[in-house]
Design an enzyme around this catalytic site. Structure first.
Site, PDB file in Angstrom:
ATOM      1  N   GLY A 341       0.855  -1.187   0.000  1.00 40.86           N
ATOM      2  CA  GLY A 341       0.000   0.000   0.000  1.00 40.86           C
ATOM      3  C   GLY A 341       0.884   1.228   0.000  1.00 40.86           C
ATOM      4  O   GLY A 341       2.112   1.115  -0.105  1.00 40.86           O
ATOM      5  N   ASP A 456     -11.868   6.034   4.614  1.00 42.11           N
ATOM      6  CA  ASP A 456     -11.137   5.557   3.437  1.00 42.11           C
ATOM      7  C   ASP A 456     -11.697   4.224   2.967  1.00 42.11           C
ATOM      8  O   ASP A 456     -10.976   3.250   2.755  1.00 42.11           O
ATOM      9  CB  ASP A 456      -9.639   5.458   3.746  1.00 42.11           C
ATOM     10  CG  ASP A 456      -8.804   5.385   2.453  1.00 42.11           C
ATOM     11  OD1 ASP A 456      -9.334   5.746   1.391  1.00 42.11           O
ATOM     12  OD2 ASP A 456      -7.642   4.968   2.522  1.00 42.11           O
TER      13      ASP A 456
END
Ligand code: ADP
Ligand code: MG
Length: 642
Positions: A341, A456
């Site tokens: 990520g 998110d």
């Protein structure tokens, strides 16, 4: 001596509390019994009515397999209204056994009211109904609060007392805020390598205020027990107990973290969890915790006991040894990488006990944080829901910080929507994933005792178990917000393509920010397309939401459904309904969007809740790396959503 005893009894009576020392370690100790002072008019009738009522209670417990029941016989003769309730960690059989013990005791009482409390349950009956909802109604005298402290002392009184006090204070604040007025929690005493177990429960159907009043008594009274190794308190409105001996299983704990506002009064908070950006904050917090841990170690030497800050951060999360995690990830080898990520890599790890976990390795980049963040870290590890990924523990080494997470064998949802595994999810699986995400978010927003906004939500933050059950990942650190107010955030924390316009542009944060992102993820799931596609000519993020809206406006939204899905007629209808729900979620202003609990209901019912006006969504674009808003006329259109 006799005089002393009389004096003690009088003292107890004066404070309205019966207090005794515990004589043994029974598994279901009697905490107190109270045979009332209200007389009966006909003992024969009363006994008959009481028998019927008690039989009814027993029947309900054992046949309905429940842990609480009410029953009543209203005349002729003396009416009997009765309530029984067991502690939530018991089985129904244990509950029935406790109830039976209560019945055998109350048979000795021939008053029209009685109350009896054990470790495992209570039983109460009265000649009037009002106490059902207000347990303090017409209490006939003192003696209905019972305090029972253990007769052994903890071996390390100072840390023990602190741990108990901390635990009781958390329980006092958390219990009234839970949906079932029940909490079970543990705290580790590091210096002794033992745990304190505690539970609290308010009577069903009372108000939150009454539960809170009773919990205040719990805190005041039970705090007088330590350093006794155990204590029990029972009142007509609630019960609480702590002990250094387990009386429920470690996997039966509930969430108990609460936060206090500046006024000192408990306030609900919105904890906004940032995905990418939040990880930095999380790193920072855990790094600070680590440093504090080192500082506290030296404090221990000065003071002779371990500071409470050395306890594990929360009930569930434990500190892992860096060396062990290095070993478990095969020295963080490339073969063990599950994914990358924006803030680091995620590794598969096999721990000593053969448990498979995911380890997220983060680079520490920031310094400086506040005490409040510590609570947020506790919070992450305390949240338990079938659709929310658990933080199991943490570790740190130099500038590295490691999060130990539940391992999800199928990885993230995005892999199944596009890329090599595209088309492998059938409609039923997709629907179950949508429903699971909605339930996880509804829990964060409305069911957990503080409100949490994820901020998110995106398909790479939806992880799938081996049965494809979805779990929401990466809810992390947060900002605090008083209940009922909109939060203005200065930091943009979402991911373009998923983020609600009011948040991306102005930093206005509410739970509806997650509703919006949820709507986008639903469109991705149904259409099999990313929301972050870029239009080559303009490098704008486009076109999923626009396309879905355009098609819907022309009643052609069947065309946006993923062509790899082979749907029956019924499934096609179902998918189209859910596209409409997704569009409902992506409307602006935020107040036009449903809450996630409403979304759960809509999904369950297979249709929208009511006739709603759908608004053309506000589309954000990312031209020249700047967010700007495409001004659109809000063309309202009356729709029947089903
Ligand atoms: P992002 O959420 O932006 O994709 P992350 O660092 O959170 O970045 O995760 C990177 C990838 O690692 C994810 O997309 C997912 O495929 C994989 N991953 C993350 N956490 C887990 C987990 N607990 N179990 C299995 N795979 C995971
Ligand atoms: Mg992630």
């Amino acid at each position: 001596m006799a005089l002393l005893v009389v004096l003690l009894v009088l003292l107890c009576a004066e404070s309205g509390i019966s207090q005794e020392k515990d004589n043994d370690n029974e598994t279901n100790a009697l905490i107190g019994e109270f045979c009332g002072r209200n007389g009966v008019t006909s003992l024969l009738n009363f006994n008959k009515n009481r028998n019927i009522t008690l039989n009814d209670l027993r029947m309900q417990l054992s046949s309905k397999r429940v842990l609480a029941a009410r029953a009543q016989v209203v005349g002729p003769g003396d009416s009997v209204y009765a309530v029984t309730q067991c502690r939530n960690y018991l089985t129904v059989d244990q509950c029935v056994a406790c109830f039976d013990a209560g019945v055998s005791k109350v048979f000795n009482c021939s008053a029209a009211n009685a109350y009896i409390s054990f470790d495992n349950c209570f039983l109460r009956y009265e000649g009037f109904i009002e106490f059902y909802n207000d347990p303090y109604f017409m209490m006939d005298g003192s003696g209905t609060q019972f305090l029972k402290c253990g007769n052994q002392s903890a071996s390390q009184p100072t840390p023990f007392n602190q741990v108990v006090r901390d635990l009781l204070s958390n329980i006092r604040d958390a219990t009234p805020k839970t949906s079932n007025f029940y909490v079970a929690s543990t705290r580790q005493i590091i210096s002794e390598n033992t745990k304190v177990y505690a539970t609290a429960q308010c009577v069903e159907n009372i108000t939150q205020a009454t539960c809170q009043t009773c919990m205040n008594s719990v805190y005041d009274k039970l705090n007088s027990c330590p350093p006794s190794n155990q204590g029990r308190f029972s009142d007509v409105a609630c019960f609480a107990r702590y002990s250094d001996t387990p009386f429920f299983n470690d996997n039966q704990t509930t969430n108990i973290i609460t936060t206090r506002g500046h006024s000192g009064k408990p306030v609900a908070i919105v904890v906004a969890a940032i995905g990418g950006g939040v990880l930095c904050l999380l790193i920072l917090v855990l790094w600070l915790l680590y440093r504090r841990r080192l500082r506290n170690k030296s404090k221990k030497n000065e003071q002779g006991y371990i500071n409470l800050r050395l306890m594990p951060m929360a009930d569930g999360a434990v500190h892992y040894d860096y060396k062990n995690l290095k070993l478990a990830t095969n020295n963080f080898s490339q073969e063990n990488i599950l994914g990358r990520g924006g803030f680091g890599e995620v590794f598969k790890a096999i721990l000593d006990d053969k448990k498979v976990v995911a380890v997220k390795k983060l680079q520490v980049q920031h310094d400086g944080a506040t005490e409040e963040f510590e609570k947020e870290v506790k919070l992450i590890s305390n949240i338990r829901h079938r659709n929310l990924l658990r933080l199991l523990g943490w570790s740190s080494e130099g500038s590295h910080l490691l999060l130990v997470l539940e391992y999800m064998p199928n990885g993230s949802l995005d892999r199944f929507l596009w890329g090599p595994q595209r088309g492998t999810l059938n409609w039923n699986q997709r629907y179950e994933i949508i429903f699971g995400i909605a339930r996880g978010l509804a829990h964060l927003h409305d069911e957990y005792h503080i409100k949490i906004v994820h901020r998110d939500i995106k398909s790479s933050n939806i992880l799938l178990g081996d049965d494809f059950r979805p779990k929401i990942a990466d809810f992390g650190l947060a900002r605090f917000q008083p209940e009922g107010q909109s939060h203005v955030s200065t930091a943009f924390a979402g991911t373009l393509g998923y983020t609600a316009p009011e948040y991306a542009l102005h930093g206005f944060l509410s739970d509806k920010v997650d509703t919006y992102s949820f709507g986008i993820v639903v469109l991705e799931i149904i259409c099999g397309r990313r929301s972050t596609e870029v239009r080559p000519s303009t490098s704008d993020i486009c076109c999923l939401l626009e396309d879905a809206w355009e098609m819907y406006e022309n009643t052609k939204h069947v065309n946006v459904i993923d062509e790899t899905l082979k749907l029956t007629e019924y499934e096609r209808e179902h998918a189209m309904n859910i596209i409409v729900i997704a569009l409902l979620c992506t409307q602006s202003p935020a107040s036009d969007r449903p809450t996630m609990s409403e979304v759960v209901s809509m999904l369950q019912e297979g249709r929208s809740m009511a006739e709603r006006q759908l608004t053309r969504p506000t589309i954000l674009k990312n031209a020249n790396r700047r967010i700007h808003i495409e001004v659109m006329q809000n063309q309202k259109r009356k729709m029947q959503l089903n």
